[in-house]
Design a protein around this motif. Structure first.
Motif, mmCIF file in Angstrom:
data_model
loop_
_atom_site.group_PDB
_atom_site.id
_atom_site.type_symbol
_atom_site.label_atom_id
_atom_site.label_comp_id
_atom_site.label_asym_id
_atom_site.label_seq_id
_atom_site.Cartn_x
_atom_site.Cartn_y
_atom_site.Cartn_z
ATOM 1 N N LYS A 1 22.386 -18.737 -25.868
ATOM 2 C CA LYS A 1 22.125 -19.595 -24.708
ATOM 3 C C LYS A 1 23.455 -20.052 -24.120
ATOM 4 C CE LYS A 1 17.602 -21.229 -26.112
ATOM 5 N NZ LYS A 1 17.415 -20.933 -27.525
ATOM 6 N N VAL A 2 23.546 -19.958 -22.792
ATOM 7 C CA VAL A 2 24.767 -20.329 -22.086
ATOM 8 C C VAL A 2 24.433 -21.175 -20.861
ATOM 9 C CG1 VAL A 2 26.043 -18.268 -22.824
ATOM 10 C CG2 VAL A 2 24.793 -18.240 -20.659
ATOM 11 N N THR A 3 25.447 -21.891 -20.395
ATOM 12 C CA THR A 3 25.381 -22.542 -19.093
ATOM 13 C C THR A 3 26.531 -22.007 -18.251
ATOM 14 O OG1 THR A 3 26.657 -24.401 -19.966
ATOM 15 C CG2 THR A 3 24.255 -24.674 -19.860
ATOM 16 N N ALA A 4 26.294 -21.931 -16.956
ATOM 17 C CA ALA A 4 27.334 -21.513 -16.016
ATOM 18 C C ALA A 4 27.912 -22.762 -15.361
ATOM 19 C CB ALA A 4 26.753 -20.578 -14.962
ATOM 20 N N HIS A 5 29.226 -22.925 -15.482
ATOM 21 C CA HIS A 5 29.919 -24.051 -14.864
ATOM 22 C C HIS A 5 30.552 -23.546 -13.569
ATOM 23 C CE1 HIS A 5 30.303 -26.498 -18.792
ATOM 24 N NE2 HIS A 5 29.301 -25.642 -18.873
ATOM 25 N N PHE A 6 30.522 -24.369 -12.538
ATOM 26 C CA PHE A 6 30.989 -23.987 -11.207
ATOM 27 C C PHE A 6 31.950 -25.043 -10.690
ATOM 28 C CE2 PHE A 6 30.812 -24.233 -6.614
ATOM 29 C CZ PHE A 6 30.762 -22.925 -6.178
ATOM 30 N N GLN A 7 33.119 -24.593 -10.227
ATOM 31 C CA GLN A 7 34.093 -25.487 -9.604
ATOM 32 C C GLN A 7 34.464 -24.927 -8.242
ATOM 33 O OE1 GLN A 7 37.566 -26.366 -11.985
ATOM 34 N NE2 GLN A 7 38.677 -27.238 -10.245
ATOM 35 N N LEU A 8 34.254 -25.720 -7.205
ATOM 36 C CA LEU A 8 34.669 -25.344 -5.857
ATOM 37 C C LEU A 8 36.168 -25.571 -5.735
ATOM 38 C CD1 LEU A 8 33.789 -24.441 -3.009
ATOM 39 C CD2 LEU A 8 33.494 -26.886 -2.456
ATOM 40 N N LEU A 9 36.910 -24.531 -5.361
ATOM 41 C CA LEU A 9 38.365 -24.615 -5.244
ATOM 42 C C LEU A 9 38.805 -24.876 -3.808
ATOM 43 C CD1 LEU A 9 39.247 -21.593 -7.547
ATOM 44 C CD2 LEU A 9 39.342 -24.030 -8.145
ATOM 45 N N ASP A 10 38.092 -24.283 -2.845
ATOM 46 C CA ASP A 10 38.472 -24.412 -1.442
ATOM 47 C C ASP A 10 37.313 -23.913 -0.586
ATOM 48 O OD1 ASP A 10 40.035 -24.920 0.801
ATOM 49 O OD2 ASP A 10 41.318 -23.155 0.553
ATOM 50 N N HIS A 11 37.299 -24.320 0.657
ATOM 51 C CA HIS A 11 36.295 -23.809 1.597
ATOM 52 C C HIS A 11 36.791 -24.026 3.027
ATOM 53 C CE1 HIS A 11 35.335 -28.071 1.919
ATOM 54 N NE2 HIS A 11 34.641 -27.794 3.006
ATOM 55 N N ASP A 12 36.234 -23.261 3.925
ATOM 56 C CA ASP A 12 36.427 -23.500 5.355
ATOM 57 C C ASP A 12 35.081 -23.284 6.028
ATOM 58 O OD1 ASP A 12 36.123 -20.697 5.734
ATOM 59 O OD2 ASP A 12 38.267 -20.361 6.021
ATOM 60 N N GLU A 13 35.043 -23.142 7.311
ATOM 61 C CA GLU A 13 33.752 -23.079 8.016
ATOM 62 C C GLU A 13 32.954 -21.802 7.723
ATOM 63 O OE1 GLU A 13 35.256 -21.255 12.312
ATOM 64 O OE2 GLU A 13 34.338 -23.248 12.230
ATOM 65 N N MET B 1 29.245 -21.939 9.076
ATOM 66 C CA MET B 1 28.124 -22.649 8.455
ATOM 67 C C MET B 1 27.716 -23.815 9.355
ATOM 68 S SD MET B 1 29.339 -22.855 4.479
ATOM 69 C CE MET B 1 30.975 -22.161 4.292
ATOM 70 N N PRO B 2 26.431 -24.152 9.364
ATOM 71 C CA PRO B 2 26.032 -25.328 10.130
ATOM 72 C C PRO B 2 26.617 -26.609 9.525
ATOM 73 C CG PRO B 2 24.163 -24.445 8.913
ATOM 74 C CD PRO B 2 25.307 -23.495 8.712
ATOM 75 N N GLU B 3 26.638 -27.656 10.316
ATOM 76 C CA GLU B 3 27.285 -28.908 9.924
ATOM 77 C C GLU B 3 26.757 -29.463 8.613
ATOM 78 O OE1 GLU B 3 30.303 -31.302 10.073
ATOM 79 O OE2 GLU B 3 29.968 -29.820 11.649
ATOM 80 N N HIS B 4 25.440 -29.429 8.385
ATOM 81 C CA HIS B 4 24.890 -30.022 7.157
ATOM 82 C C HIS B 4 25.332 -29.253 5.906
ATOM 83 C CE1 HIS B 4 21.753 -26.949 7.756
ATOM 84 N NE2 HIS B 4 21.409 -27.156 6.493
ATOM 85 N N ILE B 5 25.536 -27.951 6.026
ATOM 86 C CA ILE B 5 26.035 -27.161 4.892
ATOM 87 C C ILE B 5 27.518 -27.466 4.673
ATOM 88 C CG2 ILE B 5 26.411 -24.839 3.968
ATOM 89 C CD1 ILE B 5 23.451 -25.578 4.093
ATOM 90 N N LEU B 6 28.290 -27.517 5.757
ATOM 91 C CA LEU B 6 29.717 -27.859 5.638
ATOM 92 C C LEU B 6 29.906 -29.248 5.039
ATOM 93 C CD1 LEU B 6 31.343 -26.490 8.911
ATOM 94 C CD2 LEU B 6 31.864 -25.835 6.554
ATOM 95 N N THR B 7 29.030 -30.178 5.402
ATOM 96 C CA THR B 7 29.102 -31.525 4.828
ATOM 97 C C THR B 7 28.888 -31.472 3.320
ATOM 98 O OG1 THR B 7 28.385 -32.554 6.886
ATOM 99 C CG2 THR B 7 28.048 -33.829 4.859
ATOM 100 N N GLY B 8 27.925 -30.666 2.874
ATOM 101 C CA GLY B 8 27.694 -30.498 1.444
ATOM 102 C C GLY B 8 28.912 -29.927 0.739
ATOM 103 N N PHE B 9 29.523 -28.911 1.335
ATOM 104 C CA PHE B 9 30.734 -28.326 0.743
ATOM 105 C C PHE B 9 31.856 -29.375 0.700
ATOM 106 C CE2 PHE B 9 29.038 -23.980 1.255
ATOM 107 C CZ PHE B 9 29.508 -23.410 0.085
ATOM 108 N N ALA B 10 31.999 -30.166 1.759
ATOM 109 C CA ALA B 10 33.049 -31.191 1.784
ATOM 110 C C ALA B 10 32.811 -32.240 0.700
ATOM 111 C CB ALA B 10 33.113 -31.849 3.161
ATOM 112 N N GLU B 11 31.557 -32.637 0.505
ATOM 113 C CA GLU B 11 31.237 -33.621 -0.536
ATOM 114 C C GLU B 11 31.475 -33.037 -1.931
ATOM 115 O OE1 GLU B 11 27.262 -34.950 0.304
ATOM 116 O OE2 GLU B 11 27.895 -35.997 2.127
#
Length: 166
Positions: free
Chosen positions: A77-89, A126-136
């Protein structure tokens, strides 16, 4: 929306049909486990099935580098860990780890994802609500250290040639 840093997927179990002739997890299924983990991240960000159906937009992988560190076997059994490093639009750079329930690291992955308008298909903002999620999420993940395995170069490691004594 509150994001955990790093994001940790629900537990996933290695299945019998995923084993190779050596009796451990086939390389393709490490990708499957990473992909299932990132799908849970996408659900949190709003890049879920209803979004894809309503907009015709989705994500594509542009690049993914996987490192195998320790074999997985049937029933692990495993879990996948995710770290956002960077994003743009239009894109996002991320790092993932597969952690065994006993506390050891099995594999790492680094990827570049693209937001896609499937009518082209073409890379699209990406639409604004998705970009907001990425920014958060980026804000929540900004306190995490940059993983040492990010940006690894692939190649054969060679020992320097020994000087011949004369």
């Amino acid at each position: 929306m509150a994001f955990v840093a790093p994001f940790i997927s629900s537990p996933m179990e290695v299945e019998a049909q995923w084993l190779d002739f050596n009796g451990h997890l086939n390389m393709a299924y490490y990708n499957l486990l990473f992909d299932r983990g990132v799908d849970q991240v996408f659900d949190q960000l709003g890049l879920d099935a209803p979004y894809r159906a309503a907009t015709g937009n989705t994500t594509f992988s542009a690049e993914f580098h996987l490192c195998y560190l320790k074999e997985l076997h049937l029933g692990d059994k495993v879990t996948a860990h995710f770290q956002l490093l960077d994003h743009d639009e239009k894109s996002f750079h991320f790092y993932q780890e597969l952690w065994h329930e006993d506390g050891w690291l099995s594999a790492t992955g680094e990827g570049l994802g693209l937001h896609i308008d499937q009518s082209g298909p073409r890379v699209a903002p990406m639409p604004e609500h998705i970009l907001t999620g990425f920014a958060e999420m980026a804000d929540a993940h900004s306190a995490l250290p940059r993983p040492s395995r990010v940006g690894r170069q692939m190649g054969i490691r060679r020992k320097p040639a020994q000087a011949v004594a004369g």
